[in-house]
Design an enzyme around this catalytic site. Sequence first.
Site, PDB file in Angstrom:
ATOM      1  CG  HIS A 126      -1.998  -1.008   1.195  1.00 64.09           C
ATOM      2  ND1 HIS A 126      -2.807  -1.220   0.103  1.00 64.09           N
ATOM      3  CD2 HIS A 126      -2.398  -1.908   2.143  1.00 64.09           C
ATOM      4  CE1 HIS A 126      -3.661  -2.202   0.378  1.00 64.09           C
ATOM      5  NE2 HIS A 126      -3.414  -2.640   1.598  1.00 64.09           N
ATOM      6  CG  ASP A 163      -3.101  -8.338   0.643  1.00 61.53           C
ATOM      7  OD1 ASP A 163      -2.292  -8.693   1.514  1.00 61.53           O
ATOM      8  OD2 ASP A 163      -4.104  -7.644   0.886  1.00 61.53           O
ATOM      9  CG  HIS A 165      -6.709  -5.195   1.727  1.00 56.75           C
ATOM     10  ND1 HIS A 165      -6.161  -6.073   2.646  1.00 56.75           N
ATOM     11  CD2 HIS A 165      -7.868  -4.765   2.262  1.00 56.75           C
ATOM     12  CE1 HIS A 165      -6.958  -6.159   3.698  1.00 56.75           C
ATOM     13  NE2 HIS A 165      -8.002  -5.382   3.494  1.00 56.75           N
ATOM     14  CG  ASP A 244      -5.111 -10.077   3.428  1.00 60.20           C
ATOM     15  OD1 ASP A 244      -4.776 -10.543   2.325  1.00 60.20           O
ATOM     16  OD2 ASP A 244      -4.875  -8.904   3.766  1.00 60.20           O
TER      17      ASP A 244
END
Length: 307
Positions: A126, A163, A165, A244
């Site tokens: 990120h 991931d 995200h 995740d």
Amino acid sequence: MATGFYTHNDCLLHEMGQWHPECPARLQAIEDQLIASRIDSLIERESPPLAEDEALLRVHTQAHVDYIRGLSPEEGYAAIDPDTSMNPHTLQAALRAAGAAVAATDAVIEGRYDNAFCSVRPPGHHAEPARAMGFCLFNNVAIAARHALEVHGLSRVAIIDFDVHHGNGTEAAFAGDARVLMCSFFQHPFYPFTGADNQAANMVNVPLSARTTGMVMREAVDLMWLPRLHAFKPEMLFVSAGFDAHREDDLGNMGLVEADYTWLTQQIRTIADRYAKGRIVSTLEGGYNLSALGRSVVAHLRALADI
């Protein structure tokens, strides 16, 4: 097949409060599962150096690096955003995590390992060139990929991000760079609410809905990732390995299991073996259910090491 395993105790000292899911116990859970699965003796352990500013600045602005250094507290916590903060050990951990990705890249390109996994934190995908966010300070995988391109002179590298995200920071670093193909899937709509629109030509972003199962994910990878990867013929592959999207992880709402991470890693290895001399560097991103994280990393490592 020799697989390097990069980790360091500095990465255990970074913490953001007892409530925070991105915690030191994540790395301890991975270590526990390595022992329980009896593969600990089958991987080669390495203690990584700290990343130098020269490596950081291939991705991040000088202002960003200075900001992170200047924010580092002598005691307590320094907040970056509501979810991300630094304690007195965070800077050292972040430099160690980025240093692991760079050292693993050197080792794989030099032929000391066929591939490598970096069990490090804080995560990185990120972190944008000029902004830390989402538990991330420096973008470990982007720093490693840029190192391969600019220090080792590779012409084409692929970045795989699975991931839950979207890796907005990695996309921000490489959008429009024809030397890099980034393939990702992620839950959508979901934090950081990016990746689904206005994709650059070198981005293969696959937004998936909540409760997506492994079967749907595999079909998407088959149809959308693999043809682009075969056409691109990367000389090395980098993996933002977030776990995740596992069905037991409460920070996401997807439905993957360990067998899906095995399958994904096998697809990545197939591309690497065909075009990139087997060269893969994978670095830990998310994964917050401790049991699921440990089991999933073991599945990923087994497929990397072909054991």
